[in-house]
Design an enzyme around this catalytic site. Structure first.
Site, short mmCIF file in Angstrom:
data_model
loop_
_atom_site.label_atom_id
_atom_site.label_comp_id
_atom_site.label_asym_id
_atom_site.label_seq_id
_atom_site.Cartn_x
_atom_site.Cartn_y
_atom_site.Cartn_z
N CYS A 69 -68.71 -79.92 2.42
CA CYS A 69 -70.09 -79.44 2.28
C CYS A 69 -70.79 -80.07 1.08
O CYS A 69 -71.88 -80.59 1.18
CB CYS A 69 -70.12 -77.93 2.16
SG CYS A 69 -69.64 -77.12 3.68
N HIS A 70 -70.14 -79.99 -0.09
CA HIS A 70 -70.80 -80.49 -1.29
C HIS A 70 -69.87 -81.36 -2.12
O HIS A 70 -70.12 -81.60 -3.30
CB HIS A 70 -71.36 -79.32 -2.11
CG HIS A 70 -72.26 -78.43 -1.30
ND1 HIS A 70 -71.82 -77.26 -0.74
CD2 HIS A 70 -73.53 -78.58 -0.91
CE1 HIS A 70 -72.81 -76.71 -0.04
NE2 HIS A 70 -73.85 -77.49 -0.13
N GLY A 71 -68.75 -81.79 -1.52
CA GLY A 71 -67.90 -82.80 -2.15
C GLY A 71 -67.02 -82.33 -3.30
O GLY A 71 -66.94 -83.00 -4.32
#
Lengths: 176, 419
Positions: free
Chosen positions: A140-142
């Site tokens: 999702c956001h690494g």
């Protein structure tokens, strides 16, 4: 204005007392209206799960459902355990030793929920990307997690959470 | 207030006791409106009509929808396949949400360009921002109801934003969920609130219109109405113009509903929700992308959440950040350029919000986020001091009929405030 008007009167006291009583009553009535949103009794009743870890082969990961969320159970390889133990605590954004995170080094139990915004990190399947530290990677956001589930890089503020669990026999864990 | 000439004795009898006809005549018929409004002024009434379309289709959908994790997805598919015209009503509702945001965003940028937020319309503007926030909450909860993968994971990510609050964050998230994850209690309460909030929006829209009718519409010149020669009655001049704009709008909306109904959605939402697997690339609906880009641009969880909310909160104080006495960008040469750069910045943030958070996209998101806030907090206040506006026309009537120039440019705010 004469002095007598600046003095608190019996009427002022009655005003303050009435408003205070009404405010307290309103707060008491508000609480049930708010608390009804918290988990209900039947939801709380489902809050433990048992799992036999002996079926998990070395190098394999299994996801178990607990409270509607995945719990990752990974049977780590020797290399993964050594890697997790060898890390300097000063390299970690949320310092914690591998020994603090699991009583049995080969069986790692984690809540499979990214501590950033709650996605399920990848890394359970053999074909999944596991991130730069060989643990889990949240798409999702690494966020990258290492083989102990500790945050190494990305926006997540803390390590993957260890759910409350204990061994109720040699191989069976009770989560919750 | 003049009264309508009622010929029908029943209408007269009613109006004497309950002056609804007088009220409507005053507010929707003779209501004096600047005669120079351009087509950007259509979007207020378009937004109101879209709200009505959303409420009507929504009430119908709720007659066929089941708010339960085991049945929600199936009940939506049943609406699509079995309910008479269910596909049409659902596609109007789903695309209507996107069109509602298109209309409202144009409405907001029109306000930014022509300075509609300035005195005496500050509260009108702030009520508009409240409507935007309510729309966002409503749209978010509505998107959860079909209980597809994007519904579930969108709900998970957005509710988890509140876990960034120190100390009480986790308790608040549990309270929102009614459990330990997004689950049936969450779906039920989202349905309840999704039904409620549109009517709250109607209430705030009424206040928005009351505040609007206090001083009337702003106009493309941004100067005050000076008398009857500057206005025309709302009916028939603007009712007809709004109807024409509405027919163009409905034509475009119908084209999308009938020919591209899924173009603004995400295919993953046609997969039933699975709490064990997060889709590889989750993105919110397009209208949230700029704010999502700001959230991801900040490398700290709490600060990212605060920045995202601040991006909207800053709009509340905009009337006090922009101190320039001139409303319309037509007469503000530097602000006019800044407006377009800001618009471009918002478009860029929308694009970046849809891209994965890695490499060059992160760098660009950060630059655009910094510019977004700099526009409001640094550039606008500074501009009110340094910019010299062009000379304003004498009146709306003169400007429309020709030969109206001649008022010397108002001095910059800094000079003006000296005694």
């Amino acid at each position: 204005m004469s002095d007598i008007n600046d003095q608190p009167t019996r009427r002022d006291f009655i005003h303050v007392a009435s408003v205070s009583a009404a405010a307290l009553g309103a707060a008491c009535v508000a609480w049930p209206l708010i608390d009804q949103m918290n988990p209900a009794a039947d939801t709380l009743a489902l809050s433990t799960t048992e799992f036999d870890v002996s079926g998990v082969q070395e190098g394999m990961s299994v996801s178990v459902v607990w409270r509607g969320k995945p719990v990752f159970v990974r049977h780590r390889t020797k290399a993964e355990i050594e890697e997790a133990a060898a890390v300097e605590l000063s390299d970690l954004p949320d310092p914690q030793t591998d020994a603090d995170r699991t009583p049995r080094p080969e069986i790692l139990v984690l809540l499979g929920v990214c501590t950033h915004l709650g996605c399920v990190p990848l890394g359970q399947k053999a074909t999944d990307p596991k991130g730069e530290w060989g643990g889990w990677f949240c798409p999702c956001h690494g966020s990258h997690y290492d083989t102990s589930g500790r945050i190494r890089k990305g926006p997540a503020p803390t390590n993957l959470v260890i759910p409350p669990y204990k061994y109720i026999s040699d191989d069976v864990i009770k989560i919750g | 207030m003049s009264s309508p000439k009622l010929t029908n004795p029943v209408a007269r009898w009613i109006d004497h006791r309950l002056p609804v006809f007088t009220f409507l005549h005053h507010e929707m018929h003779e209501y004096p409106t600047p005669k120079n409004l351009n087509y950007w002024w259509n979007f207020g009434s378009l937004a109101g009509i879209t709200l009505v379309i959303m409420i009507v289709t929504g009430i119908i959908l709720s007659m066929h929808y089941t708010a339960h994790v085991d049945h929600a997805f199936q009940s939506v598919e049943r609406i699509m396949r079995d309910v008479n015209y269910g596909w049409l009503i659902r596609y109007i509702h789903a695309n209507g949400a996107s069109f509602f945001f298109i209309v409202v965003y144009i409405h907001i940028f029109r306000g930014l360009y022509y300075g509609s937020y300035k005195a005496p319309r500050e509260l009108l503007w702030m009520l508009g921002v409240v409507i935007l926030l309510l729309m966002m909450a409503t749209a978010f909860m509505g998107y959860v109801l079909p209980w597809g993968q994007m519904s579930f994971w969108g709900a998970t990510v957005i509710t988890n934003l509140f876990s960034a609050i120190p100390l009480v964050g986790e308790s608040i998230v549990t309270l929102l969920w009614g459990g330990f994850s997004v689950d049936n209690p969450t779906l039920n309460r989202f349905f309840s609130l999704h039904y409620l909030l549109p009517f709250v929006i109607v209430g705030v829209v009424v206040l928005h219109i009351v505040a609007l009718h206090r001083f009337g519409s702003n106009n493309p010149l941004g100067i005050d109405v000076r008398g009857d020669q500057d206005t025309v009655s709302f009916h028939p001049y603007y009712t007809v113009k709004d109807m024409f704009g509405l027919s163009v709008f409905l034509t475009i909306m119908a084209a999308v509903v009938f020919f591209l109904p899924n173009s603004m959605g995400h295919p993953d939402n046609y997969i039933p929700a699975n709490p064990m697997v997060t889709p590889a690339h989750i993105v919110p609906e397009w209208y949230f992308l700029p704010f999502y880009a700001i959230l991801r641009a900040v490398p700290d969880k709490l600060l990212g959440v605060l920045a995202m909310f601040a991006a909207i909160a800053v709009l509340f104080v905009l009337p006090w950040l922009d101190r320039s006495p001139v409303r319309s960008a037509t007469f503000r040469p530097i602000y006019k350029i800044m407006f377009w750069v800001f618009l471009l910045d918002c478009v860029a943030l929308t694009y970046l919000g849809a891209k994965p958070a890695e490499g060059i996209y992160v760098v660009l998101s950060r630059l655009c986020t910094v510019y977004y806030f700099a526009h409001f907090i640094i550039l606008l206040p500074a501009l009110s001091v340094f910019e010299t506006p062009r000379s304003l026309p004498r009146s709306i009537g003169k400007s429309v009929l020709g030969g109206g120039n001649g008022i010397p440019a108002p001095a910059p705010a800094a000079a003006r405030e000296k005694p």
